[in-house]
Design a protein around this motif. Structure first.
Motif, PDB file in Angstrom:
ATOM      1  N   MET A 108       0.835  -1.215   0.000  1.00  0.00           N
ATOM      2  CA  MET A 108       0.000   0.000   0.000  1.00  0.00           C
ATOM      3  C   MET A 108       0.867   1.262   0.000  1.00  0.00           C
ATOM      4  O   MET A 108       0.551   2.232  -0.697  1.00  0.00           O
ATOM      5  CB  MET A 108      -0.929   0.005   1.213  1.00  0.00           C
TER       6      MET A 108
ATOM      7  N   ILE B  99       1.556   6.846  -6.711  1.00  0.00           N
ATOM      8  CA  ILE B  99       0.465   7.742  -7.098  1.00  0.00           C
ATOM      9  C   ILE B  99       0.817   9.195  -6.790  1.00  0.00           C
ATOM     10  O   ILE B  99       0.554  10.087  -7.601  1.00  0.00           O
ATOM     11  CB  ILE B  99      -0.840   7.312  -6.404  1.00  0.00           C
ATOM     12  N   VAL B 100       1.430   9.435  -5.644  1.00  0.00           N
ATOM     13  CA  VAL B 100       1.832  10.808  -5.302  1.00  0.00           C
ATOM     14  C   VAL B 100       2.889  11.311  -6.284  1.00  0.00           C
ATOM     15  O   VAL B 100       2.837  12.458  -6.735  1.00  0.00           O
ATOM     16  CB  VAL B 100       2.324  10.883  -3.838  1.00  0.00           C
TER      17      VAL B 100
ATOM     18  N   LEU C 123      -7.890   7.468   2.790  1.00  0.00           N
ATOM     19  CA  LEU C 123      -8.290   6.116   2.402  1.00  0.00           C
ATOM     20  C   LEU C 123      -7.497   5.047   3.141  1.00  0.00           C
ATOM     21  O   LEU C 123      -8.059   4.062   3.624  1.00  0.00           O
ATOM     22  CB  LEU C 123      -8.136   5.935   0.889  1.00  0.00           C
ATOM     23  N   PHE C 124      -6.182   5.218   3.253  1.00  0.00           N
ATOM     24  CA  PHE C 124      -5.363   4.243   3.959  1.00  0.00           C
ATOM     25  C   PHE C 124      -5.705   4.224   5.446  1.00  0.00           C
ATOM     26  O   PHE C 124      -5.661   3.174   6.084  1.00  0.00           O
ATOM     27  CB  PHE C 124      -3.883   4.529   3.758  1.00  0.00           C
TER      28      PHE C 124
ATOM     29  N   SER D 132       1.199  12.130  -9.519  1.00  0.00           N
ATOM     30  CA  SER D 132       0.447  13.386  -9.362  1.00  0.00           C
ATOM     31  C   SER D 132       1.370  14.590  -9.460  1.00  0.00           C
ATOM     32  O   SER D 132       1.010  15.607 -10.065  1.00  0.00           O
ATOM     33  CB  SER D 132      -0.274  13.404  -8.016  1.00  0.00           C
TER      34      SER D 132
ATOM     35  N   LEU E  26      -5.144   9.888  -0.251  1.00  0.00           N
ATOM     36  CA  LEU E  26      -4.630   8.542   0.015  1.00  0.00           C
ATOM     37  C   LEU E  26      -4.457   8.308   1.510  1.00  0.00           C
ATOM     38  O   LEU E  26      -4.716   7.207   2.001  1.00  0.00           O
ATOM     39  CB  LEU E  26      -3.301   8.329  -0.710  1.00  0.00           C
TER      40      LEU E  26
ATOM     41  N   GLY F 176       0.914   4.006  -2.910  1.00  0.00           N
ATOM     42  CA  GLY F 176       0.645   5.398  -2.541  1.00  0.00           C
ATOM     43  C   GLY F 176       1.757   6.333  -2.975  1.00  0.00           C
ATOM     44  O   GLY F 176       1.504   7.409  -3.524  1.00  0.00           O
TER      45      GLY F 176
ATOM     46  N   SER G 259      -3.331  14.560  -3.517  1.00  0.00           N
ATOM     47  CA  SER G 259      -3.287  13.095  -3.611  1.00  0.00           C
ATOM     48  C   SER G 259      -2.805  12.483  -2.306  1.00  0.00           C
ATOM     49  O   SER G 259      -3.315  11.438  -1.891  1.00  0.00           O
ATOM     50  CB  SER G 259      -2.413  12.649  -4.786  1.00  0.00           C
ATOM     51  N   GLY G 260      -1.853  13.114  -1.630  1.00  0.00           N
ATOM     52  CA  GLY G 260      -1.391  12.607  -0.334  1.00  0.00           C
ATOM     53  C   GLY G 260      -2.485  12.634   0.717  1.00  0.00           C
ATOM     54  O   GLY G 260      -2.642  11.688   1.494  1.00  0.00           O
TER      55      GLY G 260
END
Length: 104
Positions: free
Chosen positions: A27, A34-35, A87-88, A38, A84, A31, A80-81
């Motif tokens: 995860m 994705i960051v 969500l995490f 972004s 995420l 993450g 995005s951080g």
């Protein structure tokens, strides 16, 4: 024709549970990727958008963001951080609730 031995009967509880912390590492890697993506997209948008406008309002609020590569990259990282992280955090909360239910 021989039948295959039952793999489930041979499985130990440790093997069924998997490696401790592997899911968390996966995860975190997803993450971070994705960051990073972004930030890259924000850099590209900021580089190309400066020809159109010098600043833009953020989501219709009174806050304006300068149209520069660095500002858009930071904006992408922060948004995005934060999403995420939320969500995490919810996944961690659900995991703890499930462990508490199981009595672990």
């Amino acid at each position: 024709m021989q039948s295959e031995p039952n793999a489930d009967a041979d499985a130990t509880p440790e093997a069924a549970a998997g490696r401790e912390g592997l899911g968390r590492r996966i995860m975190l890697a997803v993450g971070a990727s994705i960051v990073g993506i972004s930030a890259g997209i924000g850099w590209l948008v900021g580089s190309n958008g400066s020809a159109v406008a010098s600043e833009i309002p953020v989501l219709g609020t009174g806050v304006t963001l300068p149209v520069t590569p660095l500002a858009f990259a930071l904006y992408g990282v922060v948004i995005s951080g934060a999403l995420l992280g939320l969500l995490f955090g919810l996944v961690e909360l659900a995991s703890r609730a499930e462990r508490a239910e199981d009595g672990v």
